[in-house]
Design an enzyme around this catalytic site. Structure first.
Site, PDB file in Angstrom:
ATOM      1  N   LYS A   1     -18.759   4.137   5.052  1.00  0.00           N
ATOM      2  CA  LYS A   1     -17.368   4.491   5.355  1.00  0.00           C
ATOM      3  C   LYS A   1     -17.229   6.004   5.433  1.00  0.00           C
ATOM      4  CE  LYS A   1     -12.684   3.485   3.487  1.00  0.00           C
ATOM      5  NZ  LYS A   1     -11.976   2.874   2.343  1.00  0.00           N
TER       6      LYS A   1
ATOM      7  N   SER B   1      -8.360  -0.440   3.657  1.00  0.00           N
ATOM      8  CA  SER B   1      -8.646   0.682   4.528  1.00  0.00           C
ATOM      9  C   SER B   1     -10.076   0.713   5.069  1.00  0.00           C
ATOM     10  CB  SER B   1      -8.363   1.995   3.789  1.00  0.00           C
ATOM     11  OG  SER B   1      -9.257   2.144   2.694  1.00  0.00           O
TER      12      SER B   1
ATOM     13  N   SER C   1      -9.150  -2.215  -0.759  1.00  0.00           N
ATOM     14  CA  SER C   1      -9.690  -1.777   0.535  1.00  0.00           C
ATOM     15  C   SER C   1     -11.083  -2.263   0.896  1.00  0.00           C
ATOM     16  CB  SER C   1      -9.682  -0.257   0.619  1.00  0.00           C
ATOM     17  OG  SER C   1      -8.403   0.168   0.967  1.00  0.00           O
TER      18      SER C   1
HETATM   19  N1  GLN Z   1      -3.830  -0.731   0.723  1.00  0.00           N
HETATM   20  C1  GLN Z   1      -3.828   0.020  -0.497  1.00  0.00           C
HETATM   21  C2  GLN Z   1      -3.243   1.384  -0.230  1.00  0.00           C
HETATM   22  O1  GLN Z   1      -2.782   1.582   0.825  1.00  0.00           O
HETATM   23  C3  GLN Z   1      -5.206   0.118  -1.050  1.00  0.00           C
HETATM   24  C4  GLN Z   1      -6.045   1.062  -0.293  1.00  0.00           C
HETATM   25  C5  GLN Z   1      -7.408   1.231  -0.880  1.00  0.00           C
HETATM   26  O2  GLN Z   1      -7.888   0.402  -1.640  1.00  0.00           O
HETATM   27  N2  GLN Z   1      -8.025   2.356  -0.553  1.00  0.00           N
HETATM   28  O3  GLN Z   1      -3.239   2.243  -1.046  1.00  0.00           O
END
Ligand code: GLN
Length: 487
Positions: A79, A154, A178
């Site tokens: 990532k 994400s 995410s």
């Molecule tokens: N969707 C969650 C957020 O927007 C988690 C994102 C993540 O785990 N990086 O913060």
């Protein structure tokens, strides 16, 4: 296109036996990326030359009888909020455009030490903030099962790349879901390790008390092999744990009595699709048939997880992101107008709207007069949530829950309403706040052919149990052969 080995373990075994070469496997992955990336946009950076070189070196190690790592020659992706020296790390943001780290993240170093071949860096929501990859400043990733839908986020690029056979495994980061939610949306396995299980050194910080690096693979065993390579203490991350690293791949096949808890509070969760509940029942049934006992448990503060997270995580983000001011990292704007102008223009022009929203919210909850009412209270509720999990794990080995309330949602469906987007993590966020581990496994498909996952949650450092439970579910439902079209 010839299928080749499908799972990470099969690829590693084929390489080990000399049934294929890393140059061949890596070349195949790179070709799939070249063919698919315009539509999928799973990759922000492809390192063809470096990957080919690493693959040739892996083949040479085998040919010369030199020591080989457990992932020797296996093509993987990382990532793009995990730094490496090979090229730029953007974190999906304009504010880091062109920024190249002078060091490798510990997890990248460990992947290379295990012999893996890194093919490139994958797309994400800016700084990991989002649940659909639509908040990437470089254009969103699409879902390999249905191009009109998001891959989740994400870490959507990593999940999509694994599903589309552009690599055998990938690293994501998970702060509130995410890794697990995009894994579910893309029909692959994804693991969020317990807090401290894997080093965060070199992972671009979003919310440091929650962030963890976690693996994706097509099956649970693949995640186990990757976790084995990643786990362990790191002198560069004081929060990394010295708890012994278990043999995670062996744990997948190890017969152990499993007591599984289903969460009472999640039975009538608002906005949860029937398909999702049916998928969970199917997993529950599969576990029973495999000999597990299933009981009901309670997480009384589950409904407070999302609001608590959006105070704690934004507060930490506002502090972590203060470093991007045009002085040290990435491009500059407004320098000619003096320091104030440099800060204002660099941050004003180069952060995206979701990141700005989080910085504003986080700064607000930390400010004098509001700190006690919001930040401090959120910390107290976080303790209650953690205790809920402690109590549940006093009674059961693992929890079985949905991953997300729906299957992959459409592109643009939630971008106008941040709260709707935030609610797609109701089932994953508590796990992050409690610092425990969670694994997403594909168990079913909707009538429209979209994957549906379930989450197996284990106590802190209980990865072996969720890997075992996940393997039982995966073997019971037997869906690994089903792939997105064109892969
Ligand atoms: N969707 C969650 C957020 O927007 C988690 C994102 C993540 O785990 N990086 O913060």
């Amino acid at each position: 296109m010839s299928a080749g080995p499908y799972t990470l373990a099969a690829a590693a075994a084929a390489l080990d036996e000399g049934a294929t070469t890393s140059v061949a496997l890596t070349g195949q992955c790179l070709d799939r990326i070249d063919q698919g990336n315009d539509a999928l946009r799973a990759f922000l950076r492809v390192d063809r030359a470096a990957a080919e070189e690493a693959a040739a070196a892996a083949d040479a190690r085998r040919a010369n009888g030199q020591p080989r790592g457990p992932l020797d020659g296996v093509p993987v992706a990382v990532k793009d909020n995990i730094v490496d020296v090979t090229g730029p790390t953007t974190a999906g943001s304009r504010i880091l455009e062109g920024y190249t780290s002078p060091f490798d993240a510990t997890v990248v170093h460990k992947l290379r030490a295990a012999g893996a071949v890194v093919v490139g860096k994958t797309n994400l929501d800016e700084f990991g903030m989002g649940s659909s990859t639509e908040h990437s400043a470089y254009g969103g990733t699409t879902n390999p099962w249905d191009k009109s839908r998001t891959p989740g986020g994400s870490s959507g690029g990593s999940a999509a790349a694994v599903a589309a056979t552009q690599c055998y495994g990938a690293l994501g980061t998970d702060t509130g879901g995410s890794v697990r939610q995009p894994a579910a949306f893309c029909g692959v396995a994804g693991l969020k390790p317990s807090y401290g299980r894997v080093s965060r050194f070199g992972a671009v910080a979003f919310a440091s008390s929650l962030d963890q690096v976690g693996p994706f693979a097509r099956d649970v065993k693949g995640c186990a092999h990757l976790l084995a390579a990643l786990a362990g203490p790191d002198g560069r991350d004081a929060t990394s744990s010295h708890a012994p690293v278990e043999d995670y791949a062996a744990a997948c096949d190890q017969d152990r009595p499993l007591k599984v808890g289903v969460v009472r509070e999640y039975q009538n969760q608002d906005g949860c699709d029937d398909d999702v509940l049916a998928a969970q029942h199917k997993a529950e049934q599969t576990l029973r048939e495999a000999g597990a006992t299933v009981v009901e448990v309670s997480l009384p503060h589950a409904h407070l997880a999302v609001p608590t997270y959006y105070i704690a995580a934004t507060a930490e983000a506002s502090s972590n992101l203060a470093r991007y001011d045009g002085v040290r990292y990435g491009p500059r704007r407004g320098e000619e107008g003096g320091l104030e102008s440099l800060y204002r223009k660099t941050r004003g022009e180069l952060f995206g709207p979701e990141v700005k929203r989080r910085i504003l919210l986080g700064t607000y909850v930390l400010s004098t007069g509001y700190y006690d009412a919001y930040y401090l209270r959120a910390q107290k509720v976080r303790t209650l949530i953690r205790r809920d999990y402690d109590q549940a794990f006093a009674d059961v080995d693992v929890l079985l829950t949905p991953v997300a309330p729906t299957a992959a949602f459409g592109i643009g469906e939630k971008t106008d309403d941040p709260v709707k987007m935030y609610l797609s993590d109701v089932f994953t966020i508590g796990v992050s706040l409690a610092g425990v581990c969670g694994l997403s496994v594909n168990v079913a498909f909707t009538d429209a052919g979209l994957p549906l996952g379930v989450q197996l949650v284990g106590p802190a450092m209980g990865e072996a149990s969720i890997l075992r439970a996940g393997t039982l579910v995966e073997q019971g439902v037997n869906l690994l052969e089903k792939r997105p079209q064109g892969t």
